[in-house]
Design a protein around this motif. Structure first.
Motif, PDB file in Angstrom:
ATOM      1  N   PHE A   1      -3.509   4.909  -2.855  1.00  0.00           N
ATOM      2  CA  PHE A   1      -3.881   6.111  -2.095  1.00  0.00           C
ATOM      3  C   PHE A   1      -4.061   7.311  -3.024  1.00  0.00           C
ATOM      4  N   LYS A   2      -3.202   7.442  -4.020  1.00  0.00           N
ATOM      5  CA  LYS A   2      -3.334   8.578  -4.945  1.00  0.00           C
ATOM      6  C   LYS A   2      -4.676   8.519  -5.681  1.00  0.00           C
ATOM      7  N   ALA A   3      -5.081   7.318  -6.076  1.00  0.00           N
ATOM      8  CA  ALA A   3      -6.360   7.174  -6.762  1.00  0.00           C
ATOM      9  C   ALA A   3      -7.518   7.562  -5.838  1.00  0.00           C
ATOM     10  N   LEU A   4      -7.407   7.184  -4.590  1.00  0.00           N
ATOM     11  CA  LEU A   4      -8.445   7.564  -3.618  1.00  0.00           C
ATOM     12  C   LEU A   4      -8.525   9.078  -3.492  1.00  0.00           C
ATOM     13  N   ASN A   5      -7.386   9.722  -3.373  1.00  0.00           N
ATOM     14  CA  ASN A   5      -7.345  11.182  -3.263  1.00  0.00           C
ATOM     15  C   ASN A   5      -7.959  11.837  -4.497  1.00  0.00           C
ATOM     16  N   ASP A   6      -7.590  11.339  -5.668  1.00  0.00           N
ATOM     17  CA  ASP A   6      -8.071  11.945  -6.910  1.00  0.00           C
ATOM     18  C   ASP A   6      -9.571  11.756  -7.086  1.00  0.00           C
ATOM     19  N   PHE A   7     -10.078  10.590  -6.703  1.00  0.00           N
ATOM     20  CA  PHE A   7     -11.484  10.289  -6.949  1.00  0.00           C
ATOM     21  C   PHE A   7     -12.393  10.818  -5.831  1.00  0.00           C
ATOM     22  N   ALA A   8     -12.021  10.571  -4.602  1.00  0.00           N
ATOM     23  CA  ALA A   8     -12.904  10.897  -3.465  1.00  0.00           C
ATOM     24  C   ALA A   8     -12.570  12.226  -2.814  1.00  0.00           C
TER      25      ALA A   8
ATOM     26  N   HIS B   1      -9.556  15.112  -0.995  1.00  0.00           N
ATOM     27  CA  HIS B   1      -8.566  15.124   0.086  1.00  0.00           C
ATOM     28  C   HIS B   1      -9.179  14.797   1.443  1.00  0.00           C
ATOM     29  N   ALA B   2     -10.451  15.121   1.626  1.00  0.00           N
ATOM     30  CA  ALA B   2     -11.083  14.796   2.909  1.00  0.00           C
ATOM     31  C   ALA B   2     -11.113  13.293   3.119  1.00  0.00           C
ATOM     32  N   ALA B   3     -11.431  12.551   2.069  1.00  0.00           N
ATOM     33  CA  ALA B   3     -11.422  11.098   2.168  1.00  0.00           C
ATOM     34  C   ALA B   3     -10.006  10.581   2.376  1.00  0.00           C
ATOM     35  N   GLY B   4      -9.044  11.214   1.716  1.00  0.00           N
ATOM     36  CA  GLY B   4      -7.646  10.823   1.893  1.00  0.00           C
ATOM     37  C   GLY B   4      -7.181  11.031   3.320  1.00  0.00           C
ATOM     38  N   ASP B   5      -7.539  12.182   3.885  1.00  0.00           N
ATOM     39  CA  ASP B   5      -7.161  12.457   5.286  1.00  0.00           C
ATOM     40  C   ASP B   5      -7.804  11.448   6.223  1.00  0.00           C
ATOM     41  N   LEU B   6      -9.089  11.132   5.968  1.00  0.00           N
ATOM     42  CA  LEU B   6      -9.776  10.150   6.798  1.00  0.00           C
ATOM     43  C   LEU B   6      -9.072   8.798   6.722  1.00  0.00           C
ATOM     44  N   ALA B   7      -8.662   8.413   5.517  1.00  0.00           N
ATOM     45  CA  ALA B   7      -7.978   7.138   5.339  1.00  0.00           C
ATOM     46  C   ALA B   7      -6.653   7.115   6.087  1.00  0.00           C
ATOM     47  N   LEU B   8      -5.888   8.203   5.989  1.00  0.00           N
ATOM     48  CA  LEU B   8      -4.592   8.258   6.672  1.00  0.00           C
ATOM     49  C   LEU B   8      -4.761   8.152   8.182  1.00  0.00           C
TER      50      LEU B   8
ATOM     51  N   ALA C   1      -4.377  -0.968   0.145  1.00  0.00           N
ATOM     52  CA  ALA C   1      -3.418  -2.039   0.410  1.00  0.00           C
ATOM     53  C   ALA C   1      -2.086  -1.361   0.709  1.00  0.00           C
ATOM     54  N   ALA C   2      -1.073  -2.151   1.006  1.00  0.00           N
ATOM     55  CA  ALA C   2       0.222  -1.561   1.344  1.00  0.00           C
ATOM     56  C   ALA C   2       1.350  -2.482   0.938  1.00  0.00           C
ATOM     57  N   SER C   3       2.508  -1.887   0.667  1.00  0.00           N
ATOM     58  CA  SER C   3       3.748  -2.627   0.451  1.00  0.00           C
ATOM     59  C   SER C   3       4.646  -2.358   1.652  1.00  0.00           C
ATOM     60  N   ILE C   4       5.246  -3.414   2.174  1.00  0.00           N
ATOM     61  CA  ILE C   4       6.050  -3.270   3.386  1.00  0.00           C
ATOM     62  C   ILE C   4       7.449  -3.812   3.138  1.00  0.00           C
ATOM     63  N   GLY C   5       8.445  -3.021   3.503  1.00  0.00           N
ATOM     64  CA  GLY C   5       9.831  -3.469   3.502  1.00  0.00           C
ATOM     65  C   GLY C   5      10.347  -3.498   4.931  1.00  0.00           C
ATOM     66  N   ILE C   6      11.147  -4.515   5.256  1.00  0.00           N
ATOM     67  CA  ILE C   6      11.638  -4.672   6.626  1.00  0.00           C
ATOM     68  C   ILE C   6      13.155  -4.787   6.603  1.00  0.00           C
ATOM     69  N   ALA C   7      13.801  -4.004   7.459  1.00  0.00           N
ATOM     70  CA  ALA C   7      15.253  -4.087   7.635  1.00  0.00           C
ATOM     71  C   ALA C   7      15.540  -4.467   9.074  1.00  0.00           C
ATOM     72  N   PHE C   8      16.566  -5.309   9.262  1.00  0.00           N
ATOM     73  CA  PHE C   8      16.944  -5.741  10.613  1.00  0.00           C
ATOM     74  C   PHE C   8      18.303  -5.145  10.961  1.00  0.00           C
ATOM     75  N   VAL C   9      18.383  -4.592  12.142  1.00  0.00           N
ATOM     76  CA  VAL C   9      19.630  -3.985  12.613  1.00  0.00           C
ATOM     77  C   VAL C   9      20.083  -4.739  13.856  1.00  0.00           C
ATOM     78  N   ASP C  10      21.286  -5.319  13.803  1.00  0.00           N
ATOM     79  CA  ASP C  10      21.817  -6.010  14.979  1.00  0.00           C
ATOM     80  C   ASP C  10      23.227  -5.536  15.334  1.00  0.00           C
ATOM     81  N   ASP C  11      23.652  -4.445  14.687  1.00  0.00           N
ATOM     82  CA  ASP C  11      24.989  -3.892  14.923  1.00  0.00           C
ATOM     83  C   ASP C  11      24.856  -2.456  15.413  1.00  0.00           C
ATOM     84  N   ALA C  12      25.346  -2.183  16.615  1.00  0.00           N
ATOM     85  CA  ALA C  12      25.234  -0.842  17.196  1.00  0.00           C
ATOM     86  C   ALA C  12      26.056   0.191  16.439  1.00  0.00           C
ATOM     87  N   ASN C  13      26.925  -0.244  15.556  1.00  0.00           N
ATOM     88  CA  ASN C  13      27.740   0.693  14.766  1.00  0.00           C
ATOM     89  C   ASN C  13      27.050   1.111  13.475  1.00  0.00           C
TER      90      ASN C  13
END
Length: 312
Positions: free
Chosen positions: A218-225, A227-234, A297-309
């Protein structure tokens, strides 16, 4: 130097002839200059009062308990969209304008003045004859009849009416802006954190999956194209993510190119399918004509919560 005075004359014939013709008249004159001055001052006060009402857009109405009649001034009739040349309106006319969801509460609120001498404030919605919904604020007070102490039998309920629709719209807009990201329309970080805490505290929503999505390139897109292109992408990414989510899930933009997702009652298999759908949505995001052929592209991290505490 002389001056004018107001007087009131009272008189009549005190002697008449055999034919009934007056022979002698007697009368008295009373100086009412002070009374007239007081009336003039009162009229000035009334003029200022009417001007203040006009400037505030406030209408005045009253309901006479003894006669069962209601009277609306011109501004009140205008607010309700009532076309009428007379101030008197039918007893139940007001009730017919109430929004179905507000009828019960508004009706109860308009009976409160019978139980107190204080001013009562109430807000409710009306539906005008053209179908337009308006928000109304009224101030109510009971005016007692000194001759009949029973409030159920006599006296008047005096009220003001003010159209607060624009105020309500501004409140809703500010409330929305406080919870949402201005660019994408997704929840903002503060709103997401509150929602996450609420979901963790609700055992029926567990297990809970929390996704952290970080855009690549995303930073490369912003730098090259630019902020308008960056906003459109977001915006395109946000729209794509929303299209992947089931009705019970939520999405937020945490800032920059970081997003977060919240999915209740989600196991690992469901979380994996949702992650794949999000990655595809990111790859298909619209980047605009100024961008190169490279897709995000994107990197995704997933956390699972099964404890109300669990704390956040």
């Amino acid at each position: 130097q002389g001056h004018w005075v107001w007087v009131i004359d009272r008189g009549g014939a005190v002697e008449r002839d055999a034919m009934g013709k007056p022979l002698r008249l007697m009368g008295v004159q009373t100086d009412i200059s002070k009374q007239k001055a007081a009336e003039a001052e009162l009229e000035q006060v009334n003029v200022r009062f009417r001007l203040a009402l006009a400037a505030s857009g406030t209408g005045i109405w009253h309901h006479d308990l003894a006669t069962g009649k209601s009277y609306w001034d011109e501004r009140t009739r205008e607010i309700f969209g009532l076309v009428s040349d007379t101030a008197e309106v039918e007893r139940d006319h007001w009730f017919g304008y109430l929004h179905p969801d507000d009828k019960e509460a508004a009706s109860r609120a308009h009976l409160v003045p019978l139980e107190t001498d204080k001013v009562t404030a109430v807000q409710y919605r009306i539906v005008r004859r053209d179908g337009e919904v308006r928000h109304i604020e009224s101030l109510l007070r009971f005016i007692a009849d000194p001759q009949i102490p029973d409030r159920r039998l006599a006296g008047q309920i005096l009220g003001t009416v003010r159209d607060i629709t624009e105020d309500k719209q501004r409140e809703q807009e500010l409330a929305y802006a406080a919870r949402h990201d201005a660019l994408t329309g997704l929840l903002n970080r503060a709103a997401f954190d509150r929602l996450l805490a609420d979901h963790i505290a609700a055992p029926q929503l567990l297990p809970l999956s929390v996704f952290y999505v970080d855009l690549d390139y995303f930073k490369a897109l912003n730098d090259f194209a630019g902020h308008a292109a960056g906003d459109l992408a977001l915006k395109s990414v946000a729209l794509g993510i929303l299209g992947c989510l089931p009705p019970t899930a939520h999405a937020a933009r945490l800032g920059g190119d970081e997003f977060a997702l919240l999915m209740p009652n989600c196991d690992t298999a469901q979380a994996g399918r949702l992650a794949d759908a999000v990655l595809a949505a990111v790859r298909d995001a619209e980047l605009g004509s100024t961008a190169t052929s490279r897709k995000l592209a994107a990197s995704i991290g997933i956390a699972f919560v099964d404890d109300a505490n669990t704390t956040v």
